[in-house]
Design a protein around this motif. Structure first.
Motif, PDB file in Angstrom:
ATOM      1  N   VAL A 173       0.841  -1.191   0.000  1.00 31.51           N
ATOM      2  CA  VAL A 173       0.000   0.000   0.000  1.00 31.51           C
ATOM      3  C   VAL A 173       0.878   1.244   0.000  1.00 31.51           C
ATOM      4  CG1 VAL A 173      -1.861   1.207   1.180  1.00 31.51           C
ATOM      5  CG2 VAL A 173      -1.739  -1.268   1.286  1.00 31.51           C
ATOM      6  N   GLU A 174       0.758   2.008  -1.063  1.00 28.57           N
ATOM      7  CA  GLU A 174       1.587   3.199  -1.226  1.00 28.57           C
ATOM      8  C   GLU A 174       1.257   4.258  -0.166  1.00 28.57           C
ATOM      9  OE1 GLU A 174       2.210   5.759  -5.001  1.00 28.57           O
ATOM     10  OE2 GLU A 174       1.994   3.648  -5.589  1.00 28.57           O
ATOM     11  N   GLY A 175       2.255   4.872   0.389  1.00 27.29           N
ATOM     12  CA  GLY A 175       2.029   5.981   1.315  1.00 27.29           C
ATOM     13  C   GLY A 175       1.642   5.547   2.724  1.00 27.29           C
ATOM     14  N   GLN A 176       1.532   4.248   2.953  1.00 27.18           N
ATOM     15  CA  GLN A 176       1.130   3.758   4.278  1.00 27.18           C
ATOM     16  C   GLN A 176       2.308   3.827   5.250  1.00 27.18           C
ATOM     17  OE1 GLN A 176      -1.923   2.442   5.557  1.00 27.18           O
ATOM     18  NE2 GLN A 176      -0.681   2.652   7.411  1.00 27.18           N
ATOM     19  N   LYS A 177       2.056   4.290   6.472  1.00 21.48           N
ATOM     20  CA  LYS A 177       3.117   4.310   7.485  1.00 21.48           C
ATOM     21  C   LYS A 177       3.597   2.884   7.754  1.00 21.48           C
ATOM     22  CE  LYS A 177       2.479   8.431  10.208  1.00 21.48           C
ATOM     23  NZ  LYS A 177       1.831   8.999  11.357  1.00 21.48           N
ATOM     24  N   GLN A 178       4.909   2.711   7.834  1.00 19.61           N
ATOM     25  CA  GLN A 178       5.486   1.385   8.070  1.00 19.61           C
ATOM     26  C   GLN A 178       5.008   0.801   9.404  1.00 19.61           C
ATOM     27  OE1 GLN A 178       8.049  -0.003   5.576  1.00 19.61           O
ATOM     28  NE2 GLN A 178       6.523   1.336   4.694  1.00 19.61           N
ATOM     29  N   ASN A 179       4.804  -0.500   9.402  1.00 26.61           N
ATOM     30  CA  ASN A 179       4.370  -1.237  10.602  1.00 26.61           C
ATOM     31  C   ASN A 179       3.004  -0.801  11.122  1.00 26.61           C
ATOM     32  OD1 ASN A 179       6.697  -2.881  10.755  1.00 26.61           O
ATOM     33  ND2 ASN A 179       7.812  -1.133  11.581  1.00 26.61           N
ATOM     34  N   CYS A 180       2.206  -0.185  10.267  1.00 20.39           N
ATOM     35  CA  CYS A 180       0.856   0.223  10.682  1.00 20.39           C
ATOM     36  C   CYS A 180      -0.197  -0.502   9.841  1.00 20.39           C
ATOM     37  CB  CYS A 180       0.676   1.724  10.510  1.00 20.39           C
ATOM     38  SG  CYS A 180       1.595   2.664  11.733  1.00 20.39           S
ATOM     39  N   VAL A 181      -1.391  -0.596  10.416  1.00 17.31           N
ATOM     40  CA  VAL A 181      -2.500  -1.255   9.717  1.00 17.31           C
ATOM     41  C   VAL A 181      -2.891  -0.473   8.468  1.00 17.31           C
ATOM     42  CG1 VAL A 181      -4.985  -1.743   9.875  1.00 17.31           C
ATOM     43  CG2 VAL A 181      -3.473  -2.350  11.775  1.00 17.31           C
ATOM     44  N   TYR A 182      -3.065  -1.191   7.348  1.00 16.27           N
ATOM     45  CA  TYR A 182      -3.694  -0.593   6.168  1.00 16.27           C
ATOM     46  C   TYR A 182      -5.005  -1.327   5.922  1.00 16.27           C
ATOM     47  CZ  TYR A 182      -1.813  -4.641   3.600  1.00 16.27           C
ATOM     48  OH  TYR A 182      -1.507  -5.914   3.188  1.00 16.27           O
ATOM     49  N   MET A 183      -5.998  -0.611   5.440  1.00 18.25           N
ATOM     50  CA  MET A 183      -7.306  -1.251   5.259  1.00 18.25           C
ATOM     51  C   MET A 183      -8.151  -0.499   4.246  1.00 18.25           C
ATOM     52  SD  MET A 183     -10.178  -1.997   8.160  1.00 18.25           S
ATOM     53  CE  MET A 183     -10.833  -0.361   8.157  1.00 18.25           C
ATOM     54  N   ASN A 184      -8.739  -1.254   3.325  1.00 19.01           N
ATOM     55  CA  ASN A 184      -9.774  -0.704   2.459  1.00 19.01           C
ATOM     56  C   ASN A 184     -11.111  -1.100   3.099  1.00 19.01           C
ATOM     57  OD1 ASN A 184     -11.782  -0.377   0.539  1.00 19.01           O
ATOM     58  ND2 ASN A 184     -10.393  -0.783  -1.175  1.00 19.01           N
ATOM     59  N   GLY A 185     -11.628  -0.207   3.947  1.00 12.87           N
ATOM     60  CA  GLY A 185     -12.788  -0.524   4.791  1.00 12.87           C
ATOM     61  C   GLY A 185     -13.985  -1.023   4.015  1.00 12.87           C
ATOM     62  N   ALA A 186     -14.300  -0.340   2.923  1.00 11.15           N
ATOM     63  CA  ALA A 186     -15.506  -0.695   2.166  1.00 11.15           C
ATOM     64  C   ALA A 186     -15.366  -2.091   1.546  1.00 11.15           C
ATOM     65  CB  ALA A 186     -15.767   0.351   1.099  1.00 11.15           C
ATOM     66  N   GLU A 187     -14.166  -2.376   1.002  1.00 10.96           N
ATOM     67  CA  GLU A 187     -13.935  -3.686   0.376  1.00 10.96           C
ATOM     68  C   GLU A 187     -14.018  -4.807   1.421  1.00 10.96           C
ATOM     69  OE1 GLU A 187     -10.419  -3.693  -2.117  1.00 10.96           O
ATOM     70  OE2 GLU A 187     -10.401  -5.898  -2.093  1.00 10.96           O
ATOM     71  N   VAL A 188     -13.394  -4.570   2.584  1.00 10.01           N
ATOM     72  CA  VAL A 188     -13.424  -5.586   3.652  1.00 10.01           C
ATOM     73  C   VAL A 188     -14.859  -5.787   4.141  1.00 10.01           C
ATOM     74  CG1 VAL A 188     -12.615  -6.180   5.968  1.00 10.01           C
ATOM     75  CG2 VAL A 188     -11.056  -5.082   4.375  1.00 10.01           C
ATOM     76  N   PHE A 189     -15.587  -4.711   4.238  1.00 12.82           N
ATOM     77  CA  PHE A 189     -16.977  -4.795   4.705  1.00 12.82           C
ATOM     78  C   PHE A 189     -17.795  -5.715   3.795  1.00 12.82           C
ATOM     79  CE2 PHE A 189     -21.293  -3.603   5.514  1.00 12.82           C
ATOM     80  CZ  PHE A 189     -21.330  -3.210   6.844  1.00 12.82           C
ATOM     81  N   LYS A 190     -17.683  -5.482   2.483  1.00 14.96           N
ATOM     82  CA  LYS A 190     -18.463  -6.293   1.517  1.00 14.96           C
ATOM     83  C   LYS A 190     -18.055  -7.759   1.611  1.00 14.96           C
ATOM     84  CE  LYS A 190     -18.167  -3.130  -1.942  1.00 14.96           C
ATOM     85  NZ  LYS A 190     -17.518  -2.876  -3.180  1.00 14.96           N
TER      86      LYS A 190
END
Ligand code: ACO
Length: 332
Positions: A207-224
């Motif tokens: 995931v581009e631009g994500q802080k290292q060692n932190c959670v990344y999540m596409n909330g809407a996609e995970v929800f579906k």
């Protein structure tokens, strides 16, 4: 699943959360959010946060001590410790090894299992295989997270959702026809980019631009995904146990979002009174959510011997898992 093998079920449970509580109102002072948004969108009011110098294994140890006492089991009687976590003490050695040492479970094998929020149900089915074959008699399964240490506290999309805590269960032989009667595990590895922690060679690049060692999540996609996966996995588990939704007494779902839980209950046509819900107090505690809810409900004496209890979860991977158990323990 009828066979001449030994049936495996829960002999005792326990859970533990750190003392410090972070409310939605506290979060309002940290990021651009509101108590109203968080409650309406997720059902979460507050979560517990571990102190900086308290690692996952410490919370796990506390939950394990309670589960072992509930199961009248001494640490040295434990044959295997499986720790489900995505926020363990170290990349290596395993968090299970740290827990084993602190418990003094000197006769136990120990390993971690990585299946994110599905980890406790995955681990429970692994425990059951060892018991069914007669290889082991006491398996301690723990789900633990200190996700607060892996969050970008400036990212309102993720930091409001998670909490810290641990839940544990001791599995062992139970009466014929009791314990785990059917299960379903699954994974769709094409979803690795939807949810995870930005660490390791692949994770950092996902995931581009994500802080290292932190959670990344596409909330809407995970929800579906979650809504679909929860319904489908419970259906498969019930079929394998030779049961129908109407046979279910209790659903213990992964506590990620109250709306996902409501949709899972709807798919089983279960009234919400039969669903264990504690997301309001703890938030999403990935691999620990299900065992915490299980232990809290068991401790309150909500399960009767013979009740059909369904555990169901989903998480990073993307993974899903469910199992059907006939409650074998006499509570209260
Ligand atoms: N406060 C206020 N606004 C917010 C917040 C917040 N904390 N977070 C996001 N928003 C905003 C977004 O910026 C977006 O604004 P925009 O429309 O102007 O771009 C908007 O709210 C998003 O709104 P919705 O899409 O309607 O939000 P939704 O109802 O989908 O809820 C949520 C978002 C809670 C993340 C939901 O999608 C969800 O629960 N997804 C599943 C998460 C999950 O289950 N994760 C599993 C993790 S388990 C594991 O394995 C680690």
């Amino acid at each position: 699943m009828t066979s001449t093998t030994i049936d495996a079920g829960v002999l005792g449970t326990g859970f533990y959360v750190p003392e410090r509580i972070l409310t939605n109102f506290d979060l309002e002072k940290m990021v651009d959010t509101s108590d109203e948004w968080i409650v309406e969108r997720t059902g979460i009011h507050e979560r517990h946060i571990s102190a900086k110098d308290v690692p996952a294994s410490e919370l796990a140890y506390q939950a394990a001590v309670r589960a072992l006492a509930d199961a009248h089991t001494k640490p040295e009687e434990v044959d295997l410790i499986i720790c489900a976590t995505l926020t363990g003490d170290a990349v290596c050695p395993s968090t299970a090894s740290f827990i084993q040492d602190k418990l003094g479970a000197v006769n136990a094998a120990a390993f971690d299992l990585a299946a994110a929020c599905s980890g406790f149900v995955y681990s429970s089915t692994v425990a059951a295989q060892f018991i069914k074959t007669g290889t082991y008699r006491r398996v301690l399964v723990i789900g633990v997270e200190v996700l607060s240490k892996f969050l970008d506290w400036e990212d309102r999309n993720t930091c409001v959702l998670f909490g810290d805590g641990a839940g544990a269960a001791v599995y062992g032989p139970v009466e014929k026809g009791f314990g785990i009667l059917g299960f379903d595990l699954g994974s769709d590895g094409s979803g690795t980019g939807a949810l995870g922690i930005a660490s390791g060679d692949r994770g950092r690049a996902l995931v581009e631009g994500q802080k290292q060692n932190c959670v990344y999540m596409n909330g809407a996609e995970v929800f579906k995904f979650a809504v679909r996966a929860m319904g489908a996995t419970m259906k498969r588990s019930l079929e394998r146990a030779g049961m129908e939704p109407k046979d279910v007494d209790w659903l213990v779902p992964h506590q990620a979002n109250i709306r996902i839980i409501q949709s899972a209950a709807k798919r089983l046509a279960l009234p919400l009174e039969k669903v264990i819900i504690n997301i309001g107090k703890y938030g999403n505690v990935p691999a620990a959510s299900i065992p915490m809810a299980l232990a809290e409900a068991a401790g309150e004496g909500r399960f009767r011997k013979g009740d059909i209890v369904v555990l169901a979860g989903f998480g990073a991977g993307l993974t899903w898992a469910s199992c059907i158990m006939r409650w074998a323990k006499e509570d209260l």
